[in-house]
Design an enzyme around this catalytic site. Structure first.
Site, PDB file in Angstrom:
ATOM      1  N   ASN A   9       0.851  -1.197   0.000  1.00  0.00           N
ATOM      2  CA  ASN A   9       0.000   0.000   0.000  1.00  0.00           C
ATOM      3  C   ASN A   9       0.884   1.244   0.000  1.00  0.00           C
ATOM      4  O   ASN A   9       1.424   1.633   1.034  1.00  0.00           O
ATOM      5  CB  ASN A   9      -0.909  -0.025   1.239  1.00  0.00           C
ATOM      6  CG  ASN A   9      -1.789   1.209   1.312  1.00  0.00           C
ATOM      7  OD1 ASN A   9      -1.968   1.914   0.317  1.00  0.00           O
ATOM      8  ND2 ASN A   9      -2.334   1.485   2.480  1.00  0.00           N
ATOM      9  N   TRP A  10       1.007   1.852  -1.161  1.00  0.00           N
ATOM     10  CA  TRP A  10       1.902   3.002  -1.301  1.00  0.00           C
ATOM     11  C   TRP A  10       1.315   4.284  -0.719  1.00  0.00           C
ATOM     12  O   TRP A  10       2.006   5.286  -0.618  1.00  0.00           O
ATOM     13  CB  TRP A  10       2.200   3.244  -2.779  1.00  0.00           C
ATOM     14  CG  TRP A  10       3.126   2.238  -3.388  1.00  0.00           C
ATOM     15  CD1 TRP A  10       3.719   1.169  -2.759  1.00  0.00           C
ATOM     16  CD2 TRP A  10       3.583   2.220  -4.741  1.00  0.00           C
ATOM     17  NE1 TRP A  10       4.511   0.488  -3.638  1.00  0.00           N
ATOM     18  CE2 TRP A  10       4.444   1.105  -4.875  1.00  0.00           C
ATOM     19  CE3 TRP A  10       3.344   3.013  -5.850  1.00  0.00           C
ATOM     20  CZ2 TRP A  10       5.068   0.795  -6.077  1.00  0.00           C
ATOM     21  CZ3 TRP A  10       3.963   2.698  -7.047  1.00  0.00           C
ATOM     22  CH2 TRP A  10       4.819   1.607  -7.161  1.00  0.00           C
ATOM     23  N   LYS A  11       0.047   4.280  -0.424  1.00  0.00           N
ATOM     24  CA  LYS A  11      -0.632   5.500   0.049  1.00  0.00           C
ATOM     25  C   LYS A  11      -0.379   6.640  -0.957  1.00  0.00           C
ATOM     26  O   LYS A  11      -0.373   6.369  -2.155  1.00  0.00           O
ATOM     27  CB  LYS A  11      -0.167   5.834   1.462  1.00  0.00           C
ATOM     28  CG  LYS A  11      -0.236   4.587   2.365  1.00  0.00           C
ATOM     29  CD  LYS A  11      -0.049   4.858   3.803  1.00  0.00           C
ATOM     30  CE  LYS A  11      -0.103   3.531   4.552  1.00  0.00           C
ATOM     31  NZ  LYS A  11      -0.180   3.686   5.979  1.00  0.00           N
ATOM     32  N   HIS A  87      -9.746   1.521   4.838  1.00  0.00           N
ATOM     33  CA  HIS A  87      -8.468   1.760   5.519  1.00  0.00           C
ATOM     34  C   HIS A  87      -8.676   2.807   6.622  1.00  0.00           C
ATOM     35  O   HIS A  87      -9.427   3.760   6.436  1.00  0.00           O
ATOM     36  CB  HIS A  87      -7.426   2.238   4.508  1.00  0.00           C
ATOM     37  CG  HIS A  87      -6.039   2.211   5.057  1.00  0.00           C
ATOM     38  ND1 HIS A  87      -5.572   3.155   5.934  1.00  0.00           N
ATOM     39  CD2 HIS A  87      -5.026   1.324   4.898  1.00  0.00           C
ATOM     40  CE1 HIS A  87      -4.322   2.863   6.273  1.00  0.00           C
ATOM     41  NE2 HIS A  87      -3.973   1.750   5.657  1.00  0.00           N
ATOM     42  N   GLU A  89      -6.965   5.212   7.559  1.00  0.00           N
ATOM     43  CA  GLU A  89      -6.682   6.591   7.156  1.00  0.00           C
ATOM     44  C   GLU A  89      -7.876   7.207   6.442  1.00  0.00           C
ATOM     45  O   GLU A  89      -8.138   8.403   6.575  1.00  0.00           O
ATOM     46  CB  GLU A  89      -5.418   6.627   6.271  1.00  0.00           C
ATOM     47  CG  GLU A  89      -4.168   6.432   7.111  1.00  0.00           C
ATOM     48  CD  GLU A  89      -3.000   5.825   6.375  1.00  0.00           C
ATOM     49  OE1 GLU A  89      -3.012   5.781   5.131  1.00  0.00           O
ATOM     50  OE2 GLU A  89      -2.058   5.371   7.064  1.00  0.00           O
ATOM     51  N   GLU A 162      -5.897  -4.551  10.854  1.00  0.00           N
ATOM     52  CA  GLU A 162      -4.947  -3.462  10.977  1.00  0.00           C
ATOM     53  C   GLU A 162      -5.278  -2.609  12.192  1.00  0.00           C
ATOM     54  O   GLU A 162      -6.042  -1.632  12.083  1.00  0.00           O
ATOM     55  CB  GLU A 162      -5.026  -2.570   9.741  1.00  0.00           C
ATOM     56  CG  GLU A 162      -4.658  -3.269   8.465  1.00  0.00           C
ATOM     57  CD  GLU A 162      -3.970  -2.305   7.526  1.00  0.00           C
ATOM     58  OE1 GLU A 162      -2.833  -2.578   7.160  1.00  0.00           O
ATOM     59  OE2 GLU A 162      -4.563  -1.262   7.211  1.00  0.00           O
ATOM     60  N   GLY A 168       1.791   2.851  10.884  1.00  0.00           N
ATOM     61  CA  GLY A 168       2.722   3.976  10.735  1.00  0.00           C
ATOM     62  C   GLY A 168       3.379   4.424  12.023  1.00  0.00           C
ATOM     63  O   GLY A 168       3.929   5.518  12.095  1.00  0.00           O
ATOM     64  N   SER A 205       2.880  -1.413  10.698  1.00  0.00           N
ATOM     65  CA  SER A 205       4.308  -1.383  11.031  1.00  0.00           C
ATOM     66  C   SER A 205       5.041  -2.690  10.734  1.00  0.00           C
ATOM     67  O   SER A 205       5.906  -3.118  11.507  1.00  0.00           O
ATOM     68  CB  SER A 205       4.518  -0.961  12.491  1.00  0.00           C
ATOM     69  OG  SER A 205       4.088   0.363  12.671  1.00  0.00           O
ATOM     70  N   GLY A 227       4.454   1.768   4.893  1.00  0.00           N
ATOM     71  CA  GLY A 227       5.704   2.535   4.791  1.00  0.00           C
ATOM     72  C   GLY A 227       6.830   1.812   4.060  1.00  0.00           C
ATOM     73  O   GLY A 227       7.410   2.357   3.107  1.00  0.00           O
TER      74      GLY A 227
HETATM   75  P1  PGA Z   1       2.392   0.849   7.804  1.00  0.00           P
HETATM   76  O1  PGA Z   1       0.984   1.006   7.086  1.00  0.00           O
HETATM   77  O2  PGA Z   1       2.981  -0.451   7.305  1.00  0.00           O
HETATM   78  O3  PGA Z   1       3.173   2.040   7.340  1.00  0.00           O
HETATM   79  O4  PGA Z   1       2.159   0.807   9.263  1.00  0.00           O
HETATM   80  C1  PGA Z   1       0.113  -0.065   7.054  1.00  0.00           C
HETATM   81  C2  PGA Z   1      -1.109   0.292   6.285  1.00  0.00           C
HETATM   82  O5  PGA Z   1      -1.068   0.876   5.218  1.00  0.00           O
HETATM   83  O6  PGA Z   1      -2.176  -0.032   6.717  1.00  0.00           O
END
Ligand code: PGA
Length: 242
Positions: A9-11, A87, A89, A162, A168, A205, A227
Site C-alpha cells: 500500500n503506497w498511500k 483503511h 486513514e 490493521e 505507521g 508497522s 511505509g
Molecule cells: P504501515 O501502514 O505499514 O506504514 O504501518 C500499514 C497500512 O497501510 O495499513
C-alpha cells in the site's frame, strides 16, 4: 511455505511516475498486490506481469456528476483486480463511516473487483483489553459486510486486520495479538456470516525486522505493508525470501 499475499500500500507516494515505475518493477512478483495511487494505475495495468493491481479507494456510484470520484467499473475496465476499502486513514481523514464502506464494497464486488477490507481497533479500545477489541472488530465486520451474499464474499473478499495504533507508528502488534484477532475474525466470518473460507491478513508497522516472523506464522494469510513498501531494500529482501 504456503502462498501468502503481500499487499503493498503506497498511500500517497511516490511523486513521479519514474520513481513509481522503478518500485513497481521491484514489486512485480507472484503473490503481490500493488496498491498504487490512481494516477499510476493505467501505466501499471499494461506493465505488470506477475503482481496484481489494486486501487486504494473507489466511489460507490456507477457514473455521473461526482467530481473527483472514480467508479468500480472504471477500475475494472482498466484491468485493476482489487480495491482497498475501509483503511483507517480513510475512516479518519475522510470521515468514512461503516455505511459508506458497505456501499463501496457492494459497488466493488458488483463490478467484479475483489475487496480488501481493512478493520482494526484504535489504541483506547486495545487498552481496554481483548473483549473490547473483539466487540469493536465484530461491529465493523457486521456493518461493513451487511447484506452481502456469503458466496460472493468467499470469492472476492480479503480482510486485513490493521490495529489503528500499529499503523505507521513503528509499533507492530505482537504475533499473539495478531493471531488472536485473526482467529476471531475467521470465526466471526464463519459463524455469523456463514463464510466457509476466508483470507485474513495483518497490517501495521510491518518491517524488515518482523516480516519473516509474520510470514512464517501459519495463521497469518499475508501482510498489508505500508511505509516499507516504498523501500527498495525491504522489497528485495522479501523477494528473495519467496
Ligand atoms: P504501515 O501502514 O505499514 O506504514 O504501518 C500499514 C497500512 O497501510 O495499513
Amino acid at each position: 511455505m504456503r502462498k501468502k499475499f503481500l499487499i503493498a500500500n503506497w498511500k500517497m507516494n511516490p511523486e513521479t511516475d519514474k520513481e513509481a515505475s522503478r518500485l513497481a518493477a521491484l514489486w512485480d512478483f507472484p503473490g503481490v498486490v500493488l496498491a498504487a495511487p490512481f494516477v499510476f494505475l493505467p501505466i501499471f495495468s499494461k506493465r505488470l506481469r506477475r503482481a496484481a493491481l489494486a486501487a486504494q479507494d473507489v466511489y460507490w456510484e456507477k457514473e455521473g456528476a461526482y467530481t473527483g470520484a472514480v467508479s468500480a467499473r472504471m477500475l475494472k475496465a482498466l484491468g485493476v483486480e482489487y480495491v482497498i476499502i475501509g483503511h483507517s486513514e480513510r475512516r479518519n481523514f475522510f470521515k468514512e463511516t461503516d455505511v459508506i464502506i458497505n456501499k463501496k464494497i457492494k459497488a466493488a464486488l458488483g463490478a467484479g473487483l475483489k475487496a480488501i477490507l481493512c478493520i482494526g481497533e484504535p489504541g483506547p479500545i486495545r487498552r481496554k483489553g481483548e473483549p473490547a477489541v473483539k466487540k469493536f472488530i465484530a461491529h465493523q465486520l457486521r456493518e461493513d459486510l451487511k447484506s452481502i451474499n456469503a458466496r460472493e464474499l468467499e470469492q472476492k473478499l480479503m480482510v486485513a486486520y490493521e490495529p489503528v495504533w500499529a499503523i505507521g507508528t513503528g509499533r507492530a502488534a505482537s504475533p499473539k495479538q495478531i493471531i488472536a484477532a485473526i482467529d476471531f475474525i475467521k470465526k466471526h466470518l464463519l459463524i455469523t456470516l456463514n463464510l466457509k473460507r476466508s483470507v485474513v491478513l495483518y497490517g501495521g508497522s510491518v518491517s524488515k525486522k518482523n516480516v519473516l516472523d509474520f510470514l512464517s506464522s501459519e495463521e497469518i494469510d499475508g501482510l498489508l505493508v505500508g511505509g516499507v513498501s516504498l523501500n527498495p531494500s525491504f522489497i528485495k529482501s522479501i523477494r528473495n525470501y519467496k
